[in-house]
Write a protein that holds these residues in place. Structure first.
Motif, PDB file in Angstrom:
ATOM      1  N   MET A  48       0.841  -1.201   0.000  1.00 51.05           N
ATOM      2  CA  MET A  48       0.000   0.000   0.000  1.00 51.05           C
ATOM      3  C   MET A  48       0.879   1.255   0.000  1.00 51.05           C
ATOM      4  SD  MET A  48      -3.377  -0.339  -0.042  1.00 51.05           S
ATOM      5  CE  MET A  48      -4.110   1.033   0.850  1.00 51.05           C
ATOM      6  N   GLY A  49       1.962   1.221   0.774  1.00 52.13           N
ATOM      7  CA  GLY A  49       2.863   2.365   0.848  1.00 52.13           C
ATOM      8  C   GLY A  49       3.504   2.686  -0.486  1.00 52.13           C
ATOM      9  N   ILE A  50       3.851   1.654  -1.244  1.00 45.19           N
ATOM     10  CA  ILE A  50       4.477   1.892  -2.551  1.00 45.19           C
ATOM     11  C   ILE A  50       3.456   2.358  -3.578  1.00 45.19           C
ATOM     12  CG2 ILE A  50       5.651   0.797  -4.509  1.00 45.19           C
ATOM     13  CD1 ILE A  50       6.917  -1.150  -2.431  1.00 45.19           C
ATOM     14  N   PHE A  51       2.355   1.605  -3.707  1.00 43.87           N
ATOM     15  CA  PHE A  51       1.479   1.801  -4.860  1.00 43.87           C
ATOM     16  C   PHE A  51       0.322   2.767  -4.636  1.00 43.87           C
ATOM     17  CE2 PHE A  51       3.537  -2.315  -5.548  1.00 43.87           C
ATOM     18  CZ  PHE A  51       4.140  -2.037  -6.764  1.00 43.87           C
ATOM     19  N   TYR A  52      -0.268   2.781  -3.444  1.00 47.16           N
ATOM     20  CA  TYR A  52      -1.415   3.676  -3.240  1.00 47.16           C
ATOM     21  C   TYR A  52      -1.004   4.923  -2.471  1.00 47.16           C
ATOM     22  CZ  TYR A  52      -6.453   4.592  -3.264  1.00 47.16           C
ATOM     23  OH  TYR A  52      -7.701   5.132  -3.487  1.00 47.16           O
ATOM     24  N   GLY A  53      -0.361   4.727  -1.333  1.00 47.20           N
ATOM     25  CA  GLY A  53       0.137   5.893  -0.600  1.00 47.20           C
ATOM     26  C   GLY A  53       1.217   6.619  -1.374  1.00 47.20           C
ATOM     27  N   GLY A  54       2.045   5.873  -2.107  1.00 42.49           N
ATOM     28  CA  GLY A  54       3.150   6.469  -2.862  1.00 42.49           C
ATOM     29  C   GLY A  54       2.771   6.871  -4.270  1.00 42.49           C
ATOM     30  N   LEU A  55       2.620   5.891  -5.156  1.00 41.00           N
ATOM     31  CA  LEU A  55       2.412   6.159  -6.578  1.00 41.00           C
ATOM     32  C   LEU A  55       1.131   6.937  -6.862  1.00 41.00           C
ATOM     33  CD1 LEU A  55       3.516   5.757  -9.422  1.00 41.00           C
ATOM     34  CD2 LEU A  55       2.339   3.546  -9.486  1.00 41.00           C
ATOM     35  N   ALA A  56       0.016   6.549  -6.237  1.00 44.03           N
ATOM     36  CA  ALA A  56      -1.248   7.235  -6.508  1.00 44.03           C
ATOM     37  C   ALA A  56      -1.187   8.702  -6.085  1.00 44.03           C
ATOM     38  CB  ALA A  56      -2.408   6.527  -5.807  1.00 44.03           C
ATOM     39  N   GLN A  57      -0.541   8.978  -4.957  1.00 45.18           N
ATOM     40  CA  GLN A  57      -0.429  10.381  -4.524  1.00 45.18           C
ATOM     41  C   GLN A  57       0.489  11.177  -5.445  1.00 45.18           C
ATOM     42  OE1 GLN A  57      -0.918  11.889  -0.382  1.00 45.18           O
ATOM     43  NE2 GLN A  57       0.125   9.968   0.072  1.00 45.18           N
ATOM     44  N   ILE A  58       1.529  10.544  -5.953  1.00 44.33           N
ATOM     45  CA  ILE A  58       2.411  11.242  -6.888  1.00 44.33           C
ATOM     46  C   ILE A  58       1.653  11.592  -8.170  1.00 44.33           C
ATOM     47  CG2 ILE A  58       4.417  10.901  -8.404  1.00 44.33           C
ATOM     48  CD1 ILE A  58       5.741   9.466  -5.983  1.00 44.33           C
ATOM     49  N   ILE A  59       0.849  10.645  -8.661  1.00 42.80           N
ATOM     50  CA  ILE A  59       0.020  10.925  -9.837  1.00 42.80           C
ATOM     51  C   ILE A  59      -0.938  12.073  -9.537  1.00 42.80           C
ATOM     52  CG2 ILE A  59      -1.812   9.982 -11.313  1.00 42.80           C
ATOM     53  CD1 ILE A  59      -0.326   7.248 -11.045  1.00 42.80           C
ATOM     54  N   ALA A  60      -1.582  12.032  -8.368  1.00 39.25           N
ATOM     55  CA  ALA A  60      -2.509  13.102  -7.988  1.00 39.25           C
ATOM     56  C   ALA A  60      -1.793  14.449  -7.917  1.00 39.25           C
ATOM     57  CB  ALA A  60      -3.174  12.779  -6.641  1.00 39.25           C
ATOM     58  N   GLY A  61      -0.583  14.455  -7.381  1.00 38.67           N
ATOM     59  CA  GLY A  61       0.177  15.695  -7.280  1.00 38.67           C
ATOM     60  C   GLY A  61       0.521  16.273  -8.641  1.00 38.67           C
ATOM     61  N   PHE A  71      -0.781  24.104  -3.706  1.00 35.35           N
ATOM     62  CA  PHE A  71      -0.905  23.424  -2.419  1.00 35.35           C
ATOM     63  C   PHE A  71      -1.101  21.925  -2.629  1.00 35.35           C
ATOM     64  CE2 PHE A  71      -2.995  21.687   1.266  1.00 35.35           C
ATOM     65  CZ  PHE A  71      -2.369  22.314   2.332  1.00 35.35           C
ATOM     66  N   GLY A  72      -2.051  21.563  -3.482  1.00 34.73           N
ATOM     67  CA  GLY A  72      -2.322  20.158  -3.745  1.00 34.73           C
ATOM     68  C   GLY A  72      -1.127  19.452  -4.358  1.00 34.73           C
ATOM     69  N   MET A  73      -0.451  20.127  -5.288  1.00 33.72           N
ATOM     70  CA  MET A  73       0.733  19.551  -5.917  1.00 33.72           C
ATOM     71  C   MET A  73       1.812  19.268  -4.873  1.00 33.72           C
ATOM     72  SD  MET A  73       3.451  21.231  -8.554  1.00 33.72           S
ATOM     73  CE  MET A  73       4.129  22.208  -7.217  1.00 33.72           C
ATOM     74  N   THR A  74       2.097  20.268  -4.038  1.00 34.09           N
ATOM     75  CA  THR A  74       3.145  20.127  -3.026  1.00 34.09           C
ATOM     76  C   THR A  74       2.794  19.034  -2.025  1.00 34.09           C
ATOM     77  OG1 THR A  74       3.703  22.466  -3.244  1.00 34.09           O
ATOM     78  CG2 THR A  74       4.463  21.345  -1.255  1.00 34.09           C
ATOM     79  N   ALA A  75       1.542  19.024  -1.562  1.00 32.52           N
ATOM     80  CA  ALA A  75       1.132  18.046  -0.554  1.00 32.52           C
ATOM     81  C   ALA A  75       1.165  16.625  -1.110  1.00 32.52           C
ATOM     82  CB  ALA A  75      -0.264  18.382  -0.032  1.00 32.52           C
ATOM     83  N   PHE A  76       0.510  16.388  -2.232  1.00 27.63           N
ATOM     84  CA  PHE A  76       0.409  15.017  -2.738  1.00 27.63           C
ATOM     85  C   PHE A  76       1.756  14.469  -3.207  1.00 27.63           C
ATOM     86  CE2 PHE A  76      -4.267  15.983  -3.596  1.00 27.63           C
ATOM     87  CZ  PHE A  76      -4.687  15.316  -2.463  1.00 27.63           C
ATOM     88  N   LEU A  77       2.546  15.290  -3.896  1.00 19.63           N
ATOM     89  CA  LEU A  77       3.867  14.819  -4.310  1.00 19.63           C
ATOM     90  C   LEU A  77       4.741  14.532  -3.089  1.00 19.63           C
ATOM     91  CD1 LEU A  77       4.659  17.054  -7.418  1.00 19.63           C
ATOM     92  CD2 LEU A  77       4.393  14.580  -7.397  1.00 19.63           C
ATOM     93  N   SER A  78       4.680  15.404  -2.098  1.00 21.73           N
ATOM     94  CA  SER A  78       5.520  15.221  -0.905  1.00 21.73           C
ATOM     95  C   SER A  78       5.122  13.983  -0.117  1.00 21.73           C
ATOM     96  CB  SER A  78       5.437  16.458  -0.007  1.00 21.73           C
ATOM     97  OG  SER A  78       5.973  17.580  -0.663  1.00 21.73           O
ATOM     98  N   TYR A  79       3.828  13.815   0.155  1.00 25.28           N
ATOM     99  CA  TYR A  79       3.414  12.656   0.948  1.00 25.28           C
ATOM    100  C   TYR A  79       3.504  11.362   0.157  1.00 25.28           C
ATOM    101  CZ  TYR A  79       2.144  16.038   4.454  1.00 25.28           C
ATOM    102  OH  TYR A  79       2.193  17.063   5.378  1.00 25.28           O
ATOM    103  N   GLY A  80       3.371  11.435  -1.171  1.00 21.75           N
ATOM    104  CA  GLY A  80       3.650  10.259  -1.992  1.00 21.75           C
ATOM    105  C   GLY A  80       5.095   9.826  -1.816  1.00 21.75           C
ATOM    106  N   CYS A  81       5.995  10.805  -1.839  1.00 24.13           N
ATOM    107  CA  CYS A  81       7.414  10.502  -1.627  1.00 24.13           C
ATOM    108  C   CYS A  81       7.685  10.090  -0.182  1.00 24.13           C
ATOM    109  CB  CYS A  81       8.274  11.697  -2.024  1.00 24.13           C
ATOM    110  SG  CYS A  81       8.318  11.963  -3.808  1.00 24.13           S
TER     111      CYS A  81
END
Length: 196
Positions: A48-61, A71-81
């Protein structure tokens, strides 16, 4: 005489925020069920950490960038990473790629994420009450995690797990509220938008 004309491109892309919020929220709940002592650290959490918490949030960012939402870009890319780095911190030592981070290093890691989250929390006062809850509880979560690692207090770590479940659940609520409100074209679940 030359005439210049500007072309305006209308953005008709979907709202990526629900995807990012679900990716963050569901992964956070699952990790903190472990932190609360309900089950062991396992491949389900790491996946989940790799694919949903990580990859999906990076895509969203990345999609938030297209929406001109810094704000959304910074948050989602950062928490994905964040999720990708957390999985790496757990898995890489087990694979023998590098030594495990010390508890002092993990405290520093968690404090830095807590400071970063608090800074974003300030931004939520211009967005919505629901995001204030998400970022407020997440700020507390990072500092509690740091305190748990610093002290080794098992009761504090268990309490932190339950606080993390609340944090993740608030992100899931915000995600489904944003999605359903958009689908139905009205407020189905309130998020407390801040009037600007």
């Amino acid at each position: 005489m030359e005439q210049s004309s500007a072309i305006t491109i209308k953005d008709n892309s979907a709202n990526p925020a629900p995807l990012g919020l679900f990716g963050f929220g569901m992964t956070t709940v699952l990790l903190n069920l472990h932190n609360a002592g309900i089950f062991e650290m396992n491949s389900m959490i790491l996946a989940m950490g790799i694919f949903y918490g990580g990859l999906a949030q990076i895509i969203a960012g990345i999609l938030e960038s297209k929406k001109n939402n810094s704000f959304g870009m910074t948050a989602f890319l950062s928490y994905g990473c964040f999720w990708l780095t957390l999985v790496a911190l757990i898995v890489m030592p087990k694979l023998g790629w590098m030594t495990a981070a010390s508890s002092t290093a993990m405290v520093a890691y968690l404090i830095m994420w807590g400071v970063f989250t608090f800074l974003l929390f300030i931004g939520t006062f211009r967005i919505s009450r629901a995001l204030q809850v998400v970022f407020g509880t997440l700020t507390i979560l990072f500092f509690l995690l740091a305190a748990g690692d610093a002290t080794g207090n098992e009761s504090l770590k268990t309490f932190t797990g339950y606080e993390g479940i609340v944090c993740g659940a608030s992100a899931i609520y915000t995600g489904i509220a944003s999605l359903l409100n958009e689908v139905y074209g009205k407020t189905v679940l309130p998020i407390g938008l801040v009037k600007k």
